[in-house]
Scaffold this motif. Structure first.
Motif, PDB file in Angstrom:
ATOM      1  N   THR A  11       0.833  -1.200   0.000  1.00  0.00           N
ATOM      2  CA  THR A  11       0.000   0.000   0.000  1.00  0.00           C
ATOM      3  C   THR A  11       0.870   1.253   0.000  1.00  0.00           C
ATOM      4  N   ASP A  15       0.991   4.322  -2.712  1.00  0.00           N
ATOM      5  CA  ASP A  15       0.910   5.689  -2.206  1.00  0.00           C
ATOM      6  C   ASP A  15       1.985   6.579  -2.843  1.00  0.00           C
ATOM      7  N   ASN A  18       1.699   6.999  -6.639  1.00  0.00           N
ATOM      8  CA  ASN A  18       0.699   8.022  -6.939  1.00  0.00           C
ATOM      9  C   ASN A  18       1.296   9.421  -6.842  1.00  0.00           C
ATOM     10  N   THR A 124      -2.778  13.903   4.854  1.00  0.00           N
ATOM     11  CA  THR A 124      -3.491  12.935   5.686  1.00  0.00           C
ATOM     12  C   THR A 124      -3.226  13.165   7.176  1.00  0.00           C
ATOM     13  N   SER A 227       5.267   8.974   1.640  1.00  0.00           N
ATOM     14  CA  SER A 227       5.074   9.376   0.246  1.00  0.00           C
ATOM     15  C   SER A 227       5.199  10.879   0.061  1.00  0.00           C
ATOM     16  N   GLU A 386      -6.246   9.016  -8.817  1.00  0.00           N
ATOM     17  CA  GLU A 386      -6.250   8.955  -7.355  1.00  0.00           C
ATOM     18  C   GLU A 386      -7.689   8.838  -6.862  1.00  0.00           C
ATOM     19  N   GLY A 390      -3.344   9.477  -1.458  1.00  0.00           N
ATOM     20  CA  GLY A 390      -2.432   8.376  -1.222  1.00  0.00           C
ATOM     21  C   GLY A 390      -2.858   7.039  -1.784  1.00  0.00           C
ATOM     22  N   VAL A 391      -4.017   6.972  -2.454  1.00  0.00           N
ATOM     23  CA  VAL A 391      -4.500   5.683  -2.958  1.00  0.00           C
ATOM     24  C   VAL A 391      -4.908   5.819  -4.425  1.00  0.00           C
ATOM     25  N   LYS A 407      -5.242  -0.110  -0.366  1.00  0.00           N
ATOM     26  CA  LYS A 407      -5.433   0.956   0.606  1.00  0.00           C
ATOM     27  C   LYS A 407      -4.766   0.635   1.932  1.00  0.00           C
ATOM     28  N   SER A 408      -3.917   1.529   2.399  1.00  0.00           N
ATOM     29  CA  SER A 408      -3.389   1.411   3.752  1.00  0.00           C
ATOM     30  C   SER A 408      -4.552   1.507   4.737  1.00  0.00           C
ATOM     31  N   PHE A 411      -6.079   4.970   5.593  1.00  0.00           N
ATOM     32  CA  PHE A 411      -6.350   5.902   4.507  1.00  0.00           C
ATOM     33  C   PHE A 411      -7.793   5.785   4.015  1.00  0.00           C
TER      34      PHE A 411
END
Length: 428
Positions: A11, A15, A18, A124, A227, A386, A390-391, A407-408, A411
């Motif tokens: 993940t 991130d 991206n 985030t 990231s 996106e 981050g995803v 996905k983390s 997130f």
């Protein structure tokens, strides 16, 4: 290839891929590909940034170091001019490693001094001030990360925490130096390098700080962080005329869908609860998995029976419930069995025609991504739009591409799962 990234989980790799592909306006980013593990052959032509996804975050220290150095060898063979060691913006590790040992090994291999350590991701809520990591308005140790089942973070002082993992000196560039501008940061890092500092924590509380740091480290052989630290790095190459900028076009993917969640974070549990209000969900019973009563075929059948309704299967629970299961069955055994379950489920989903798969959780994402890439024989993942900060969407294959979202745990917005499937299908 200009920039090479060694990511300690899947993940996190998505991130930062991206971030590199998106870049900043008006320059845009780099042509970026993500690889599930170290490729056997050279990168596809035209790739300007390559991101290698490892599963080194929770691996034994020696294994994490060896895998990271092997990834470094491949990236250098592709001509990379700058290497990024990417770890989580909540600095997920233990007092023994793996962030410090891996970073020091890479720094030694690259003869890098005062290599930046900056897990900040302000978009985030992750910021660093006076060397302390915050998640929004809470110190890391009070953010919920202190209850993480694999890497509980109980100390927000990144300098102090990193010093426990490292053999060398850990330095610090404070917010005052960052606010003073590019030359100030460059000078502070040069001073740390002169003192013999190996790794250097750099404060950052905004995207503007990350851009300042990025410009100051334009020639650094090694950068480490979340990231966010990559935010300004594509611009350095674009300004020098070594890359064109912009972003690759995305071809929407239609077809059967599935959602697999293996994260126990509060954010993911909330997303599951919201999704369950309007979509079918299957709670995975861990004891039944351990006994063999719940199998990949069980989950694949559930997905097939609910095709078109955004079905979700999940293994998630409150920290105390997870701890109790780990004590009952042994943590490593539970983790390995669930990884295998999700990986084999992904293979079964592909066999029955699934084209869109959304995954939550770092370990789960790694297992699924490797299984999908292996099944398709397509190691390079193309970075698409996106979904949430981050995803991005990742696509694999050419004739009948498959879309992934990795996905983390922490997130994504509350409606992430349904939104991810919609963007895969429409590109909007």
């Amino acid at each position: 290839m200009l920039i090479g990234v060694i990511a300690d989980d899947f993940t996190g790799a998505s991130d930062i891929a991206n971030t590199l592909a998106k870049g900043i306006e008006p320059q845009g980013g780099l042509v970026t590909a993500q690889f599930p593990g170290i490729p056997d052959g050279p990168a596809p032509a035209g790739v300007e940034a390559g991101v290698i996804s490892l599963k080194s975050r929770s691996a034994p220290v020696k294994e994490a170091v060896a895998d990271s150095l092997a990834a470094l060898d491949w990236l250098r063979a592709q001509g990379c001019r700058q290497i990024i060691f990417k770890y989580c913006s909540t600095f997920d590790s233990t007092p023994d490693g793996n962030i410090g040992p891996v970073a020091e090994a890479l720094a030694s291999a690259l003869s890098a001094k005062a290599a930046v350590v900056c897990p900040a991701f302000p978009t985030t809520g992750r910021t660093i001030y006076q060397g302390h990591l915050f998640v929004f308005d809470k110190l890391l140790s009070e953010s919920g990360m202190q209850n993480h089942p694999l890497t509980p973070m109980t100390d927000p002082d990144i300098r102090r925490f990193l010093a426990r993992q490292c053999k060398g000196v850990v330095g610090h560039v404070p917010q005052t130096a960052v606010q003073a501008g590019v030359l100030s940061v460059a000078g502070a890092l040069a001073a740390e390098a002169y003192k013999g500092t190996g790794l250097c924590v750099v404060d950052a509380i905004s995207d503007a700080d990350l851009l300042t740091i990025g410009e100051a480290i334009a020639e650094a052989p090694l950068v480490t962080g979340g990231s966010g630290i990559a935010l300004g790095l594509p611009r350095n190459f674009i300004r020098r005329g070594e890359a064109k900028g912009g972003r690759s076009a995305f071809q929407p993917v239609v077809g059967p869908e599935a959602i697999l969640a293996g994260s126990c974070s509060g954010a993911t549990r909330g997303q599951i609860d919201q999704h369950a209000q309007n979509h079918p969900v299957y709670p995975i019973d861990v004891p039944a998995v351990m006994s063999g009563d719940v199998t990949p075929q069980t989950l694949a059948q559930f997905m097939a029976e609910n095709a078109g309704r955004a079905p979700l299967a999940y293994s998630s629970g409150a920290p105390e419930d997870v701890t109790a299961l780990q004590r009952r069955f042994v943590r490593e055994a539970v983790s390995a069995r669930l990884d295998t379950l999700f990986a084999e489920t992904a293979r079964a989903l592909l066999a029955q025609g699934c084209r869109r798969i959304v995954v939550a959780g770092g370990e789960t994402s790694g297992a699924v991504a490797q299984a999908v890439a292996s099944a398709l024989g397509s190691p390079a993942m193309v970075i698409g739009p996106e979904i949430d900060p981050g995803v991005p969407i990742l696509t694999l294959g050419s004739e009948a591409p498959v879309a992934l979202a990795l996905k983390s745990g922490n997130f994504g917005a509350s409606d992430f799962f349904a939104k991810a499937l919609s963007i895969m299908e429409t590109g909007q």
